[in-house]
Every structure is written in structure tokens, then in C-alpha cells.
Scaffold this active site. Structure first.
Site, mmCIF file in Angstrom:
data_model
loop_
_atom_site.group_PDB
_atom_site.id
_atom_site.type_symbol
_atom_site.label_atom_id
_atom_site.label_comp_id
_atom_site.label_asym_id
_atom_site.label_seq_id
_atom_site.Cartn_x
_atom_site.Cartn_y
_atom_site.Cartn_z
ATOM 1 N N ASP A 41 -44.929 98.559 36.313
ATOM 2 C CA ASP A 41 -45.889 98.490 35.275
ATOM 3 C C ASP A 41 -47.351 98.491 35.773
ATOM 4 O O ASP A 41 -48.292 97.984 35.081
ATOM 5 C CB ASP A 41 -45.698 97.482 34.236
ATOM 6 C CG ASP A 41 -44.279 97.110 33.718
ATOM 7 O OD1 ASP A 41 -43.832 98.454 33.541
ATOM 8 O OD2 ASP A 41 -43.691 96.334 33.961
ATOM 9 N N LYS A 53 -48.622 103.481 36.549
ATOM 10 C CA LYS A 53 -48.552 104.908 37.336
ATOM 11 C C LYS A 53 -48.477 106.106 36.378
ATOM 12 O O LYS A 53 -48.912 107.203 36.587
ATOM 13 C CB LYS A 53 -47.077 104.824 37.874
ATOM 14 C CG LYS A 53 -47.220 103.631 39.089
ATOM 15 C CD LYS A 53 -45.664 103.795 39.759
ATOM 16 C CE LYS A 53 -44.616 103.462 38.977
ATOM 17 N NZ LYS A 53 -44.757 101.685 38.374
ATOM 18 N N GLY A 72 -40.660 102.688 31.955
ATOM 19 C CA GLY A 72 -41.425 102.930 30.644
ATOM 20 C C GLY A 72 -42.986 103.354 30.997
ATOM 21 O O GLY A 72 -43.424 102.395 31.642
ATOM 22 N N HIS A 73 -43.033 104.528 30.663
ATOM 23 C CA HIS A 73 -44.601 105.060 30.979
ATOM 24 C C HIS A 73 -45.210 105.267 29.639
ATOM 25 O O HIS A 73 -44.820 105.803 28.857
ATOM 26 C CB HIS A 73 -44.641 106.376 32.022
ATOM 27 C CG HIS A 73 -44.128 106.179 33.423
ATOM 28 N ND1 HIS A 73 -43.917 107.183 34.126
ATOM 29 C CD2 HIS A 73 -44.070 104.906 33.888
ATOM 30 C CE1 HIS A 73 -43.420 106.708 35.570
ATOM 31 N NE2 HIS A 73 -43.612 105.583 35.527
ATOM 32 N N GLN A 114 -40.758 102.014 38.841
ATOM 33 C CA GLN A 114 -40.770 100.575 39.072
ATOM 34 C C GLN A 114 -41.912 100.412 40.193
ATOM 35 O O GLN A 114 -42.747 100.834 40.086
ATOM 36 C CB GLN A 114 -39.353 100.075 39.688
ATOM 37 C CG GLN A 114 -38.301 99.956 38.545
ATOM 38 C CD GLN A 114 -37.691 101.256 38.172
ATOM 39 O OE1 GLN A 114 -37.362 102.022 39.071
ATOM 40 N NE2 GLN A 114 -37.556 101.569 37.106
#
Ligand code: IMP
Length: 408
Positions: free
Chosen positions: A12, A15, A39-40, A198
Site C-alpha cells: 500500500d 505503487k 489492491g491498487h 505487496q
């Protein structure tokens, strides 16, 4: 040129935004590890998109995006993500490929993941996406790879429920499947971006084991999960936030004290929107941990750092960062492997003056307030690594480039 981008903390780090930004100059974007646990969030022209499996480069209509060999792919999550993109006008046809060596997540792995973590004496706090179980099946040599879908003998030998689950996806997955190694040889003159998921401290080997994910989220994972040799990689960029966060359990040595710093935690969490994209869980927050950041620089051979969320500090009188740990009566400057040590570590903090100005709108490094530059330059000296990019907001435009990521 081949550039790797990884998280230098506990995931988180922002990225998604940076990959999306860098993808502009890449032709091919390969995600090399993890699965739908990631999750992006990407904001483009005020529109917000959440991606879990598909590399963020998908928003550029001319880019090829590839799910690499180190990934574990849940077909339900993949096709619902493709549908979401198509529904919102992003044409993905002929642009999303999957390495034929990637592993498949089955619904029963997801079930086992949830049950097993809940039954642990000290739960990891997994995302419940079946990630660890799929990687265990892979290590146990019982996994199902994309290439296996075309192997009748293997498919016939599967349990009925697994066969029935896979049946509607087989043709679509095989149509997207490629031999990634050959593909990259064929595109040897292309700019390739290897996108990590990650972060280093959630890497199975380098992270805070056992409170880690199960994939290779370190830079070395880009070679293995991207089907290239380590010497093919030209540059490694490590993304970190101006503070620390972590979702799930496990050590976070510089975590804000819940008794005395609850308000600070709430402010950082709300301003930085520190809620999990995949699970919605509030993230634990703390001071920037320079001990672990330096460790991430060393273990990943990071050439350049990318700092995000610096604007979260805009209103602060004073900013603090952790430069060592106090463990018992010792001052420790290296990142320990032992969870026992990390759990009892207390942060040694150094103070920096705040800038009390909004950073949004700064387009060059020189436009940043002196206090912000001083904070940045201290981190560079401490980690012996330059900060090449500084992000000061969610939008693509709020990104200060000090050194182009596409130069060595
Ligand atoms: P798993 O990957 O679902 O097995 O979860 C293992 C640990 O990694 C848990 O603490 C998760 O919260 C954490 N984790 C997994 N993926 C991410 C991510 O993309 N960002 C932050 N934490 C993650």
C-alpha cells in the site's frame, strides 16, 4: 530497458499510481507476484479505479499488460475486473496476457485460507483470497497452472467440483496464455516495467515472517515471476510512503501509540485514506521507519526511491521518523529477523520541522518548501539511496520527477 518497481514497506505504498505514471513510457507491463490480495487505486481525471490483478498500465490503450508466472490467479476475480474495465469504457481486448506458468486459485483454497487463518492462535489477518493456500499447493507440487488447462490428463484427474468450476474459464484463460520468457525475448527492444505487489516486509523470505504474504514481493521476484534472468533487469525502484502503514497482524515497530497518539493516527489514516482497497480494513499507521526502509534498499538493490503521500504532513508543526529501535536496553540499527525482537522494539524518533504549506501544485523539486527538502534529503543520506520521484497528491499530475525512471 527493464525496470522493476516494488514496495519498500508493508504494501500500500502507492505503487499503483506510480506504475500507472511510469507505464506511459513502457510498452509492456508485467505484474510478477501475488494475486487478488493486492489492491491498487488509480485516479485518472477525477475517476477512481480499483485494480487487484490486472497491472495498472491497462489504462493506456496501447500497452500490453501481463500477469506473470509468479502470480496466483483467481478466474472469478480476473474476469470481474475485466468486466468492470470494459463497462467503464476501457478496451482490454488483445492486451491482457497471462503467463502459462501462473497458478490458479480455486474456490476451495479461498475457503481453506479463511478457515485456517481464523483457527490460528495468532491469525496472520490474511485478505482471505486463498493466496497462501495456492502458493502452498504450488510448493507441494499439487497446484494447477494455466498451461495445465490444455492438458487433458491433468484436467480429467481433478476433483469434480474443481473441474466444474474451471470449465467455463478454460477457453478464455488459454486464449490469454503466453510463454512469457519467449514473449519478452521477442520484445527485447521494448521498455518493460515489472510491477510488484505487496511490499518487501510482506515478502515470504525478507519480510516479518510469519506475518507476511506468500509470494515474492521483493525485486528478485521480478526475475523469477517475470521469467527473465536477474541480469536482464536494468533498474530497481522502491516505493515508500512518508509514514508507515500495515494491514493485518504482525510487527509495526514505529506504530503510533494507541493511547497517546490516537488522534495523530486518525488524522494520518483519514488524510492518507488508509483503508484497504481489497478488504476495506483500516490500516495501522505509524512514523516512517527508516531502519526497515534502509533494509529494503539493501535487500532489493534499490537504485532509486519513490516517496509518496508527502502531502499528508502539510499541516504538521513537526514530523518524526524512526532511525533505530530500542530493544530491551539495546539500540538496534539493523532490521531484526526475530518477531520477538520486533514486537518489543520501541522506535527511536528524530524530529524534523514541518513546512505548514500545501504541497499540491508543486511541479518541480525546487518548488517544494525547504523543510520538505530537508526531510527528503535526510532520508536519502540515511538510506544511501536517492529519492528520484516525489508524489504529492493522488492525481497523475501531482508527481515530481527528479530523475527519469527510464534512465540508468
Ligand atoms: P495474504 O496475502 O492474503 O495471505 O495476507 C497475508 C498478509 O499480507 C496479511 O497481513 C495481509 O493484510 C497482507 N497483505 C496482502 N496483500 C496486501 C497488499 O496488497 N497490501 C497490504 N497488505 C497486504
Amino acid at each position: 530497458m527493464k525496470v522493476v518497481i516494488i514496495g519498500a514497506q508493508w504494501g500500500d505504498e502507492g505503487k499503483g499510481k506510480i506504475v500507472d505514471y511510469l507505464a506511459n513510457e513502457a510498452q509492456v507491463i508485467v505484474r510478477f507476484s501475488g494475486g487478488a490480495n493486492a489492491g491498487h487505486t488509480i485516479v485518472i481525471g477525477g475517476e477512481e479505479y480499483a485494480l487487484h490483478l490486472i497491472p495498472s498500465g491497462v489504462f493506456y490503450p496501447d500497452k500490453m499488460v501481463i500477469l506473470g508466472a509468479g502470480m496466483v490467479i483467481d478466474p472469478v476475480a480476473l474476469f470481474s475486473e475485466i468486466r468492470m474495465l470494459e463497462d467503464r469504457g476501457i478496451d482490454t481486448r488483445g492486451r491482457i496476457f497471462i503467463s502459462d506458468r501462473a497458478h490458479i486459485v480455486l474456490p476451495r483454497y479461498i475457503q481453506i485460507d479463511k478457515e485456517r487463518d481464523a483457527a490460528r492462535k495468532r491469525p496472520i489477518g490474511t485478505t482471505g483470497r486463498g493466496i497462501g493456500i495456492t502458493y502452498s499447493m504450488k510448493s507441494d507440487r499439487d497446484g494447477i497452472r494455466i498451461a495445465d488447462l490444455a492438458w487433458k490428463e491433468k484436467m480429467d484427474g481433478l476433483e469434480k467440483a474443481d473441474r466444474e468450476f474451471l470449465a467455463p474459464y478454460i477457453d478464455r484463460l488459454l486464449a490469454m496464455s503466453i510463454d512469457l520468457s519467449s514473449y519478452l525475448v521477442h520484445h527485447r527492444n521494448s521498455q518493460v516495467l515489472f510491477e510488484g505487489a505487496q511490499g518487501t516486509l510482506l515478502d515470504l523470505d525478507l519480510g516479518t515472517y510469519p506475518y507476511v504474504s506468500s509470494g515474492m514481493s521483493c525485486a528478485a521476484g521480478a526475475a523469477i515471476g517475470g521469467c527473465v534472468g536477474p541480469r536482464a533487469i536494468d533498474k530497481v525502484l522502491g516505493v515508500f510512503k512518508a509514514y508507515s502503514t500495515r494491514v493485518g497482524n504482525g510487527p509495526l515497530p514505529s506504530e503510533f501509540d494507541p493511547d497517546s497518539e490516537d488522534e495523530l493516527c486518525r488524522f494520518v489514516r483519514d488524510t492518507g485514506r488508509e483503508y484497504g482497497v481489497t478488504t476495506g480494513r483500516p490500516r495501522r499507521c505509524g512514523y516512517l521507519d527508516l531502519v526497515s526502509l534502509r533494509y529494503a534498499c539493501l535487500t532489493n538493490s534499490i537504485d532509486g526511491l519513490v516517496m509518496t503521500h508527502l502531502d499528508v504532513y502539510d499541516t504538521f508543526e513537526e514530523i518524526k521518523a524512526c532511525t533505530a529501535y530500542r530493544i530491551g536496553d539495546k539500540i538496534v540499527e539493523n532490521f531484526p529477523a526475530s518477531i520477538g525482537c520486533l514486537n518489543s522494539a520501541k522506535p527511536v524518533l528524530r524530529s524534523f520541522p514541518g513546512w505548514k504549506k500545501t504541497l499540491a501544485g508543486a511541479l518541480t523539486y525546487e518548488e517544494l518548501p525547504v523543510a520538505a527538502m530537508e526531510y527528503i534529503e535526510f532520508i536519502e543520506r540515511f538510506c544511501e539511496t536517492p529519492i528520484d520521484i516525489v508524489s504529492v497528491g493522488y492525481d497523475r499530475k501531482a508527481t515530481i520527477i527528479r530523475k527519469s525512471p527510464w534512465t540508468k
